[in-house]
Design an enzyme around this catalytic site. Sequence first.
Site, PDB file in Angstrom:
ATOM      1  N   CYS A  54      70.504  -2.949 120.209  1.00  0.00           N
ATOM      2  CA  CYS A  54      71.302  -4.127 119.854  1.00  0.00           C
ATOM      3  C   CYS A  54      72.201  -4.528 121.021  1.00  0.00           C
ATOM      4  CB  CYS A  54      72.155  -3.827 118.619  1.00  0.00           C
ATOM      5  SG  CYS A  54      73.126  -5.259 118.068  1.00  0.00           S
ATOM      6  N   CYS A  58      79.772  -3.297 119.292  1.00  0.00           N
ATOM      7  CA  CYS A  58      80.553  -2.706 118.211  1.00  0.00           C
ATOM      8  C   CYS A  58      80.886  -1.257 118.581  1.00  0.00           C
ATOM      9  CB  CYS A  58      79.775  -2.747 116.897  1.00  0.00           C
ATOM     10  SG  CYS A  58      79.181  -4.400 116.455  1.00  0.00           S
ATOM     11  N   CYS A  61      79.142   1.813 116.771  1.00  0.00           N
ATOM     12  CA  CYS A  61      77.721   1.764 116.407  1.00  0.00           C
ATOM     13  C   CYS A  61      76.806   2.495 117.394  1.00  0.00           C
ATOM     14  CB  CYS A  61      77.264   0.311 116.282  1.00  0.00           C
ATOM     15  SG  CYS A  61      75.557   0.185 115.681  1.00  0.00           S
ATOM     16  N   CYS A  98      68.392  -1.808 100.681  1.00  0.00           N
ATOM     17  CA  CYS A  98      68.986  -2.609 101.748  1.00  0.00           C
ATOM     18  C   CYS A  98      68.235  -2.341 103.042  1.00  0.00           C
ATOM     19  CB  CYS A  98      70.459  -2.276 101.915  1.00  0.00           C
ATOM     20  SG  CYS A  98      71.299  -3.382 103.083  1.00  0.00           S
ATOM     21  N   CYS A 130      68.499  -6.227  99.493  1.00  0.00           N
ATOM     22  CA  CYS A 130      69.620  -6.625 100.337  1.00  0.00           C
ATOM     23  C   CYS A 130      69.168  -6.528 101.789  1.00  0.00           C
ATOM     24  CB  CYS A 130      70.817  -5.704 100.083  1.00  0.00           C
ATOM     25  SG  CYS A 130      72.262  -6.051 101.137  1.00  0.00           S
ATOM     26  N   CYS A 190      77.697  -9.156 100.081  1.00  0.00           N
ATOM     27  CA  CYS A 190      78.138  -7.776 100.230  1.00  0.00           C
ATOM     28  C   CYS A 190      78.934  -7.724 101.525  1.00  0.00           C
ATOM     29  CB  CYS A 190      76.932  -6.838 100.283  1.00  0.00           C
ATOM     30  SG  CYS A 190      77.335  -5.103 100.599  1.00  0.00           S
ATOM     31  N   ARG A 262      81.827  -0.164  96.744  1.00  0.00           N
ATOM     32  CA  ARG A 262      80.891   0.890  97.131  1.00  0.00           C
ATOM     33  C   ARG A 262      81.559   1.965  97.988  1.00  0.00           C
ATOM     34  NH1 ARG A 262      76.587  -1.813  99.529  1.00  0.00           N
ATOM     35  NH2 ARG A 262      75.740  -2.033  97.442  1.00  0.00           N
TER      36      ARG A 262
END
Length: 336
Positions: A54, A58, A61, A98, A130, A190, A262
Site C-alpha cells: 500500500c 499509516c 500499518c 469483511c 463488508c 462501519c 465492535r
Amino acid sequence: MIQIRHDWTKEEISEIYYTPLLDLIYQAATIHRENKDYSEVQISSLISVKTGGCPEDCAYCPQAARYNTGVNVHAILPKEEVIAAAEKAKAGGASRLCMGAAWREVRDNRDFDKVLEMVTAVNGLGMEVCCTLGMLTENQAQRLADAGLYAYNHNLDTSEDDYKRIITTRTYDDRLDTIKNVRKAKISVCSGGIIGLGEREEDRIAMLKTLANMPQHPESVPVNALVPVQGTPLADQPRVSVWDMVRMIATARIIMPKTVVRLSAGRTEMSTVEQALCFMAGANSIFAGEKLLTTPNPSFDTDMAMFELLGLTPRKAFKNGRPQQIPVIEEETIVA
C-alpha cells in the site's frame, strides 16, 4: 428517556468518558439492556483479498510499502478462495465477511471488477458482506451497492487534530467524503478508530464526537487496540489498558445507543474476564478467526467457548434487513 442525538459537545462526552469506571459501566450496560437483544453478538470474519504494497503511510500499518514489516505482497485472491473462506467463516458462526484490500483508493479496473464478483458471490451465501478498500467515489460506492454490499468500513482512526501525526498521504476530509459516498449508496457504515497510537484522551473524545454527530450514526463502530508491528513507526507503543478499551466502548454505547460497537483488534492480548467487561460495557460485535488481515486473532473455537461461558449468542445475518431496507432510526427515542 434517552434521545438519540447528533449535537454532542466535547464537554458532554468528556463528562461521560471520565465518569468513575464502575458507574460508567453501569450506565452503558443499562442503556445496552434497553435493547431486548443485548446478549446477541455479531460475529464477523475479516480476510485480506489483496495484501501489502500500500502506498499510504499509516504509522500503525504493516501493509504500507514503505515499512519493512515482513509482510509479503500478494495479488488479489481468486474468487474461489474467498468463497471457501466465507463458507468456513459461516460454519464457524460468522454472519458477516469483511474483505480488505491494501489500496489507497479504489480504481476502476479488473481488480475492482473481481471484488464486485466476490461481493455478489458471498452475498449469495446468505452472509452480510463488508469491504474495506480505501477511498471510494460516489459511483464506485453505488457499484458496490448494486453488487450486494451490506457494509463499508472506513475508520477515522483518531481525531482530526491528531490525524496528520498518524497519516500524511490523505486527509481527514478524504475519510469523511468516502463515508458520505457510502451513505449516498445506502450501504451501512462501519467506522471507528484505534487507541494506543500515542494519542491523548482528548483525541479519543474528539473522534467519538465526530462519529456521534454524523447525520446518521454509523451502524457499526469498531474500537481497536493497537497491535504494534515491528518495522512500523508505532512498533514500540505500549499495550493499551483494558480499562481504556472499556471506557471507549462504554462511552460509544451511551452516545450512540443503537450502534453495534465492535470489540476489534487487540483481543488476543485480552483475557476472557477482560473481554467480558467489554461486553458488559456495551460491545456487541467481534471479529473471529485466526487473523485480522495480517495480525493474530482468537480462533472460532475459542470464541464459541467464551460465548457459551458468558451466555452470548451469535447474531443472525440481515437482522435489520438488507441495506436498502434499513430504516433511519435517528429520530427515535429509546424509552427507559
